[in-house]
Design a protein around this motif. Structure first.
Motif, mmCIF file in Angstrom:
data_model
loop_
_atom_site.group_PDB
_atom_site.id
_atom_site.type_symbol
_atom_site.label_atom_id
_atom_site.label_comp_id
_atom_site.label_asym_id
_atom_site.label_seq_id
_atom_site.Cartn_x
_atom_site.Cartn_y
_atom_site.Cartn_z
ATOM 1 N N LEU A 137 5.868 19.639 -6.405
ATOM 2 C CA LEU A 137 5.720 20.957 -6.009
ATOM 3 C C LEU A 137 6.737 22.079 -6.550
ATOM 4 O O LEU A 137 6.213 23.312 -7.100
ATOM 5 N N ALA A 138 7.826 21.412 -6.984
ATOM 6 C CA ALA A 138 8.747 22.212 -7.417
ATOM 7 C C ALA A 138 8.234 22.743 -9.116
ATOM 8 O O ALA A 138 8.609 23.588 -9.394
ATOM 9 N N ILE A 140 5.262 22.900 -10.271
ATOM 10 C CA ILE A 140 4.168 23.810 -9.958
ATOM 11 C C ILE A 140 4.705 25.255 -9.787
ATOM 12 O O ILE A 140 4.389 26.137 -10.534
ATOM 13 N N PHE A 141 5.620 25.419 -8.984
ATOM 14 C CA PHE A 141 6.382 26.443 -8.384
ATOM 15 C C PHE A 141 7.181 27.233 -9.933
ATOM 16 O O PHE A 141 6.847 28.400 -10.007
ATOM 17 N N PHE A 145 4.291 29.943 -10.007
ATOM 18 C CA PHE A 145 4.394 30.779 -8.946
ATOM 19 C C PHE A 145 5.667 31.775 -9.073
ATOM 20 O O PHE A 145 5.810 32.849 -8.578
ATOM 21 N N PRO A 147 8.444 34.100 -9.912
ATOM 22 C CA PRO A 147 8.790 35.393 -10.588
ATOM 23 C C PRO A 147 9.556 35.330 -11.735
ATOM 24 O O PRO A 147 10.243 34.283 -11.567
ATOM 25 N N VAL A 150 13.421 34.433 -10.892
ATOM 26 C CA VAL A 150 13.535 33.068 -10.149
ATOM 27 C C VAL A 150 13.476 31.976 -11.179
ATOM 28 O O VAL A 150 14.391 31.019 -11.046
ATOM 29 N N ARG A 152 14.110 32.187 -14.255
ATOM 30 C CA ARG A 152 15.252 32.052 -15.176
ATOM 31 C C ARG A 152 16.363 31.558 -14.531
ATOM 32 O O ARG A 152 17.167 30.844 -15.165
ATOM 33 N N VAL A 153 16.376 31.427 -13.235
ATOM 34 C CA VAL A 153 17.488 30.868 -12.426
ATOM 35 C C VAL A 153 17.354 29.509 -12.275
ATOM 36 O O VAL A 153 18.144 28.525 -12.366
ATOM 37 N N LEU A 154 16.262 28.976 -11.831
ATOM 38 C CA LEU A 154 15.595 27.623 -11.874
ATOM 39 C C LEU A 154 15.931 26.695 -12.826
ATOM 40 O O LEU A 154 16.448 25.640 -12.546
ATOM 41 N N ASN A 244 -9.737 29.755 -7.211
ATOM 42 C CA ASN A 244 -8.523 30.356 -7.181
ATOM 43 C C ASN A 244 -7.411 29.712 -7.930
ATOM 44 O O ASN A 244 -7.391 28.570 -8.354
ATOM 45 N N ARG A 245 -6.419 30.362 -7.996
ATOM 46 C CA ARG A 245 -5.154 29.857 -8.692
ATOM 47 C C ARG A 245 -4.652 28.580 -8.089
ATOM 48 O O ARG A 245 -4.539 27.676 -8.984
ATOM 49 N N TRP A 246 -4.677 28.216 -6.696
ATOM 50 C CA TRP A 246 -4.089 27.148 -6.551
ATOM 51 C C TRP A 246 -5.247 25.723 -6.889
ATOM 52 O O TRP A 246 -4.773 24.803 -7.398
ATOM 53 N N ARG A 247 -6.315 25.998 -6.674
ATOM 54 C CA ARG A 247 -7.234 25.049 -6.846
ATOM 55 C C ARG A 247 -7.316 24.784 -8.313
ATOM 56 O O ARG A 247 -7.311 23.770 -8.870
ATOM 57 N N TRP B 26 -7.107 33.224 -0.118
ATOM 58 C CA TRP B 26 -7.313 31.596 -0.412
ATOM 59 C C TRP B 26 -7.796 30.824 1.155
ATOM 60 O O TRP B 26 -7.453 31.484 2.167
ATOM 61 N N ASP B 30 -4.999 25.880 0.658
ATOM 62 C CA ASP B 30 -4.336 26.275 -0.378
ATOM 63 C C ASP B 30 -3.202 27.080 -0.268
ATOM 64 O O ASP B 30 -2.023 27.168 -0.779
ATOM 65 N N CYS B 37 5.062 25.091 -2.207
ATOM 66 C CA CYS B 37 5.769 25.316 -3.686
ATOM 67 C C CYS B 37 6.975 26.181 -3.577
ATOM 68 O O CYS B 37 8.096 26.037 -3.950
ATOM 69 N N THR B 40 9.915 24.428 -1.592
ATOM 70 C CA THR B 40 10.602 23.330 -2.542
ATOM 71 C C THR B 40 11.456 24.121 -3.504
ATOM 72 O O THR B 40 12.754 23.724 -3.888
ATOM 73 N N GLY B 41 10.885 25.183 -4.193
ATOM 74 C CA GLY B 41 11.660 25.799 -5.636
ATOM 75 C C GLY B 41 12.884 26.547 -4.827
ATOM 76 O O GLY B 41 13.870 26.120 -5.721
ATOM 77 N N CYS B 45 17.415 25.271 -5.363
ATOM 78 C CA CYS B 45 18.196 26.322 -5.848
ATOM 79 C C CYS B 45 19.433 26.189 -4.629
ATOM 80 O O CYS B 45 20.504 26.048 -4.791
#
Lengths: 358, 340
Positions: A137-138, A140-141, A145, A147, A150, A152-154, A244-247, B26, B30, B37, B40-41, B45
């Motif tokens: 999940l992280a 993918i984020f 997803f 921005p 974020v 740049r920080v992550l 859609n984006r998630w799929r 969506w 979804d 996501c 967790t992200g 942090c």
């Protein structure tokens, strides 16, 4: 020479095309192989020197496998395959070896490692399973997803988490997390197993939690790398079909990156397996096989993984019953690590078919 | 009125560009994934922030300037137990030693693998050996090192007890095994960078009559200097952060104990401790059990790690464009500009 001439006959634009195609961006080896015959003497010398270093490294690995196996042999031969089985209190067996007084009815090298192996399996698998979900999940984020600010920080955050020394994780675990976990254990729960084992803050849950945080960064980094390497056109194709984006991520990106995620999982397993210091600090330090039949109490029972046992039992000497047992544990760890890196290599193979480097 | 409508029209047309990606259309499942996501992200942090803040607050509240200049001393009273001068020096010495061994070896092996790599079966075997070292637990490497350095003929690298047995614990031994720990990182980043260099660079050098060795030394390696540097810094981070090798191969003694009369050589043959082993010894799991000292030392350790981390970020240039991430490209462009 004829080979060389053929190489030069190749149309220039074809060479350029090969070099600039992003999917086959690995430099074409054929071009320099052609000129190898012209190597002058100093060049050959350089090659041999560098090659000798590489071979020395190879030899070192061979020596390592052999010496560890030789020193582990007495323990394995004294216990046979029962070495891996359960039988008696492993702490008492180790103490007997330390004191040089064999347990009644047993040889000095008597050792049944199951509680330690069970502890290793529980902490490792627990941490890897949690980390697999969280890291996917992280990742993918991170790649899809988040921005820009974020993101740049992550990235540095992930790298920082990977760089924190294990002893610092252990210190945080034992001084901050363990007291908190200890508070979760009710008095009734404590009394229910008082004659079997003492429950405190250093237990399976604490060890698994900290281990998860420790292996997360490497999994996030590898998964995010693979997700980024998925060709944009594949995702665009999916998006153009109205998905859609998630799929799209779920069906296209994640499926393409699956081998890399598998490889990351295997690598993280190896990391978790070999973690010694942190686990020696927070896992409870008791060779106790936690019993899943105890219900929720199971989560608060202490454990002692294999690697942590080496840290605890190591006394400085390199021969004797304790070292033989320690080397036997090390041999098991080394073998598992080798198998895991083989598995990681095998898991990554399908990626080559897509031409993705990850 | 009419003019106003006319003026407004183009604005409406501008608004017709594709709507911003919205999750509102969506399916629920979804959207749940999308929000998971985010959770967790942000959670990652928060965890990192919590770790750093916790270490800073605890560390700063227990850190005293005197801790930096006092050697640790065996004492039941924490006031008299000294500071961590010796562990800091131990960390510095060990890191320097490990890096000095690992950096040249790693670059050489990486150069051999990418630029020569023949016979290919040997190259593949070396590759898997490196994978194996990278995957081997450091505790296993440590006790393997003890087996090696406790051999009689290597006694000059550590201490020989009165009964003739060699302890195998010294800065030399720990440094050598630490180098093994850093090696895969250095080889990895060097190889990666070498493989990304375009063939034109090599061919240009060969066309000028340079042989492969000279090309590697004077063209390829200078072009990938930042990557080598970041590999080395990553390796240093690995060395600084490792505890298992220190407890087993360096002895993790309270003070740096020299062997023999030679000033520096004697120290390197002797045992000592590093910040990591000092933290371990002063944690509840070790013998010292002094939270304050452990927190303060761990804070110093975290500071070092943060600085190294910043250096790596700087070297690899995350937020920089691809141009900056691959410096050879701009250099190459400068070099080859006149040929186009």
């Amino acid at each position: 020479m004829g080979h060389q001439a053929r190489q030069q006959d190749r149309p220039l634009d074809r060479q350029l095309q090969l070099d600039s195609d992003p999917l086959t961006a690995v430099p074409s080896r054929s071009l320099h192989r052609a000129r190898r015959g012209t190597g002058a003497n100093p060049d050959r010398r350089a090659e041999l020197t560098l090659g000798a270093l590489a071979v020395a490294l190879l030899a070192l690995i061979g020596v390592m496998a052999v010496t560890v196996a030789i020193n582990a042999w007495p323990s394995f031969s004294a216990n046979g395959l029962n070495w891996f089985a359960s039988g008696g209190d492993v702490d008492a067996q180790l103490r007997a070896m330390q004191e040089g007084r064999p347990l009644p009815g047993h040889a000095l090298l008597y050792f049944r490692a199951w509680p330690l192996i069970w502890g290793t399996l529980l902490t490792t698998l627990g941490a890897v399973v949690i980390a697999l979900f969280v890291s996917t999940l992280a990742a993918i984020f991170l790649t899809e997803f988040a921005p820009m600010p974020v993101r740049r920080v992550l990235r540095p955050v992930v790298r920082l988490l990977a760089a924190v020394p294990s002893v610092v994780y252990g210190l945080i675990g034992i001084l901050a997390i363990a007291p908190w976990i200890e508070g979760l254990i009710g008095n009734g729960r404590r009394q229910s197993v008082i004659y079997v084992v003492q429950l405190n803050g250093a237990n399976l849950t604490t060890a698994t939690l900290i281990l998860t945080v420790m292996i997360l960064p490497i999994m996030v980094a590898i998964s995010a790398n693979a997700l980024e390497a998925v060709p944009v056109s594949w995702r665009e194709g999916s998006a153009a079909l109205g998905v859609n984006r998630w799929r799209t991520i779920w069906r296209v990106s994640l499926r393409t990156a699956r081998p890399a995620i598998a490889a990351a999982t295997v690598l993280a397993t190896a990391r978790a397996l070999g973690e010694a210091i942190m686990l020696a600090m927070v896992s409870g330090g008791r060779g106790f096989a936690a019993n899943p039949l105890d219900g929720l109490t199971f989560l608060f029972e202490p454990a002692q993984p294999l690697a942590a046992t080496i840290v605890r039992e190591f006394g400085g000497q390199s021969t004797g019953p304790i070292p033989h047992t320690i080397y036997a544990i090390a041999a098991v760890l080394l073998f598992s690590a080798a198998m895991l890196s083989l598995a990681a290599w095998a898991a990554k193979q399908p990626l080559k078919r897509y031409g993705i480097r990850a | 009125m009419e003019t106003a409508e006319l003026l407004a029209a183009p604005e409406r047309r501008v608004a017709l560009r594709p709507p911003r990606d919205s999750t509102r259309s969506w399916p629920l499942i979804d959207r749940i994934g999308y929000w998971l996501c985010w959770v967790t992200g942000i959670g990652l942090c928060v965890i990192a922030l919590a770790i750093v803040l916790f270490m800073f607050i605890k560390g700063l509240s227990f850190l005293r300037p005197a801790l930096f200049v006092q050697s640790p001393a065996p004492s039941l009273h924490q006031d008299q137990a000294g500071g961590f001068l010796d562990p800091i020096l131990g960390t510095l010495i060990l890191t320097a030693l490990g890096t000095l061994i690992a950096a040249p070896t790693g670059v050489a092996i990486a150069a051999w693998l990418t630029e020569y790599g023949r016979p290919s079966w040997l190259a593949r075997a070396v590759e898997s050996a490196i994978e194996m070292i990278a995957g081997a637990p450091s505790i296993v490497l440590a006790i393997f090192g003890l087996l090696i350095f406790a051999q009689g003929f290597l006694g000059f690298l550590s201490q020989t007890a009165s009964n003739g047995s060699v302890t195998g614990q010294s800065f030399f031994a720990a440094g050598a095994i630490m180098a093994l720990l850093a090696l895969p990182l250095i080889i990895g980043s060097t190889r990666e960078a070498l493989a990304q260099l375009p063939d034109r660079l090599r061919e240009g050098s060969w066309a000028l009559g340079k042989n492969r060795a000279t090309t590697i030394r004077h063209v390829l390696l200078p072009a990938i200097r930042p990557s080598i540097a970041s590999g080395i810094v990553l390796g240093m981070g690995r060395i600084i952060g490792d505890t298992a090798i220190v407890t087993i191969l360096l002895g993790a003694t309270l003070k740096t104990e020299a062997v023999g009369g030679a000033p520096i050589l004697g120290n390197l043959r002797g045992t000592g401790s590093t910040l990591t082993s000092y933290v371990f010894a002063n944690s509840p799991a070790g013998e010292g059990n002094a939270h304050e000292k452990a927190y303060a030392a761990a804070f110093v350790l975290m500071l070092i790690v943060l600085v190294l981390n910043a250096i790596v970020t700087r070297l690899t240039g995350d937020r920089a464009s691809a141009e900056e991430r691959r410096p050879w490209r701009s250099r190459l462009r400068r070099v080859t500009a006149w040929t186009r």
